[in-house]
Design an enzyme around this catalytic site. Structure first.
Site, PDB file in Angstrom:
ATOM      1  N   ASP A  38       4.295   1.843   2.827  1.00  0.00           N
ATOM      2  CA  ASP A  38       4.298   2.459   1.503  1.00  0.00           C
ATOM      3  C   ASP A  38       3.270   1.833   0.559  1.00  0.00           C
ATOM      4  O   ASP A  38       3.460   0.722   0.069  1.00  0.00           O
ATOM      5  CB  ASP A  38       5.714   2.292   0.926  1.00  0.00           C
ATOM      6  CG  ASP A  38       5.837   2.793  -0.503  1.00  0.00           C
ATOM      7  OD1 ASP A  38       6.802   2.396  -1.176  1.00  0.00           O
ATOM      8  OD2 ASP A  38       4.964   3.573  -0.938  1.00  0.00           O
ATOM      9  N   ASP A 224      -0.267   7.523  -2.697  1.00  0.00           N
ATOM     10  CA  ASP A 224       1.028   6.936  -2.381  1.00  0.00           C
ATOM     11  C   ASP A 224       1.587   7.435  -1.044  1.00  0.00           C
ATOM     12  O   ASP A 224       2.161   8.535  -0.978  1.00  0.00           O
ATOM     13  CB  ASP A 224       2.008   7.259  -3.522  1.00  0.00           C
ATOM     14  CG  ASP A 224       3.335   6.554  -3.336  1.00  0.00           C
ATOM     15  OD1 ASP A 224       4.219   6.710  -4.202  1.00  0.00           O
ATOM     16  OD2 ASP A 224       3.490   5.834  -2.319  1.00  0.00           O
TER      17      ASP A 224
END
Ligand SMILES: CCc1nc(N)nc(N)c1-c1ccc2c(c1)N(CCCOC)[C@H](c1ccccc1)CC2
Length: 338
Positions: A38, A224
């Protein structure tokens, strides 16, 4: 064991084009976990053996058992992290973590409170933050920083491929130390991160069809890998949805009738001198139940200043544009994904 030719690949699983995760191990003997790599966060956490089974989300995922690891080092400090979709609380521990075959001694969090919403929907166990140390909770050195300091990587970069086709195996790939030519074509175009410490760039506009409608004065965009969708300020998203004729569902999602999909306009993001366009095929999820509901992979999210207003370019953007995250030069590179 140093990775072959200075790069270390990890295959990813693609769950319905909305969740992408790969395997790591923690402890000795190794305990395996599926984690999302992430770029929107910088900490590693996995569910804890000491998480109460009253937390359904702990009960249904793999849990780290410190008492079964001879390399576990007690820490015991508290931990809490907030994502756009939910938050996690736990306690810190230290143990050997293996990512792409590279072992690091890592401080991470054992989650002891994992809210059912949204974590019962998670097909992964935990999260491995690939963000900068500047935004790491409790000032913990992130995994990738520990790997860089071992000088086993050819380059201080990592790259992400997310497949758009749930039947494609592997569903994606993380490469530490380089890029994978099997998954991109054409050259990379680079842009510098907006400031040291976040995978964030200056975006110069968002156009729908031929018209630039949003962010004309410039705005921020976070690249992201931990977000399924593209999010933007609610005011912009509601105009965009009206333009494409999408209807809003209860929890803020949007859908269109599937037989209108081919009429939808291209949406383009102006980044670093290039236009990164998404066609309707790129931003529509065909319903997995086959009925006439097509999900639009844009969501409204107002991030308050000073961080916001920002756009978050998530999995559906990365699935179209193979992304290289370059810590050595604090820049992000995009190439056409294959
Ligand atoms: C990876 C951690 C993270 N990091 C960042 N930067 N942003 C967000 N939003 C998340 C996050 C937290 C929780 C969950 C999540 C994502 N999910 C999406 C996986 C995306 O995988 C690429 C799933 C989901 C299913 C249903 C509805 C909402 C969400 C499970 C729950």
């Amino acid at each position: 064991p140093s990775p072959k030719n200075g790069t270390a690949p990890t295959p990813l699983i693609n769950y319905l084009d909305t969740q992408y995760f790969g395997e790591i191990s923690i402890g000795s003997p190794p305990q395996k976990f599926n984690v999302v790599f992430d770029t929107g966060s910088s900490n590693l956490w996995v569910p804890s053996q000491s998480c109460s089974p009253l937390y359904t989300a702990c009960f249904t995922h793999n849990r780290y058992d410190a008492s079964n690891s001879i390399t576990h080092v007690y820490n015991g400090s508290g931990f809490s992290i907030q994502y756009a979709s939910g938050n996690v609380r736990g306690i810190l521990s230290e143990d050997v973590v293996v990512v792409g075959g590279i072992p690091v001694v890592q401080v991470f969090a054992e989650a002891t409170a994992l809210p059912a919403i949204p974590f019962i929907f998670a097909k992964f166990d935990g999260v491995l933050g690939m963000g900068y140390p500047d935004v790491a909770i409790d000032g913990i050195t992130p995994v990738f920083d520990r790997i860089m300091s071992q000088h086993v990587l050819k380059q201080n970069v990592f790259s992400v491929y997310y497949s758009r086709d749930p039947t494609h195996i592997p569903g994606g790939e993380l490469v530490l130390g380089g890029t994978d030519p099997n998954y991109h074509t054409g050259s990379f175009h680079y842009m510098n991160t907006k400031e040291e410490g976040k995978w964030e760039v200056i975006m110069k506009g968002v156009s729908v069809g031929a018209d630039m409608l949003f962010c004309m004065e410039g705005c921020s965009a976070v690249i992201d890998t931990g977000s399924s969708y593209i999010t933007g300020p609610a005011s912009s998203i509601s105009i965009l949805m009206k333009t494409i004729g999408a209807v809003e569902l209860a929890e803020g999602g949007y859908t269109v009738s599937c037989n209108l999909v081919k009429l939808l306009p291209t949406v383009a993001f102006h980044l670093g001198g290039q236009e990164y366009s998404l066609t309707e095929e790129d931003y529509i999820l065909w319903s997995e139940f086959g009925e006439d509901i097509c999900t639009v992979t844009f969501k409204a999210l107002d991030v308050p200043p000073p961080v916001g207003p920002i756009w978050i370019l998530g999995a559906n953007f990365i699935a179209r544009y193979y992304t290289e995250f370059d810590r050595g030069n604090n820049r992000i590179g995009f190439a056409q994904a294959i």
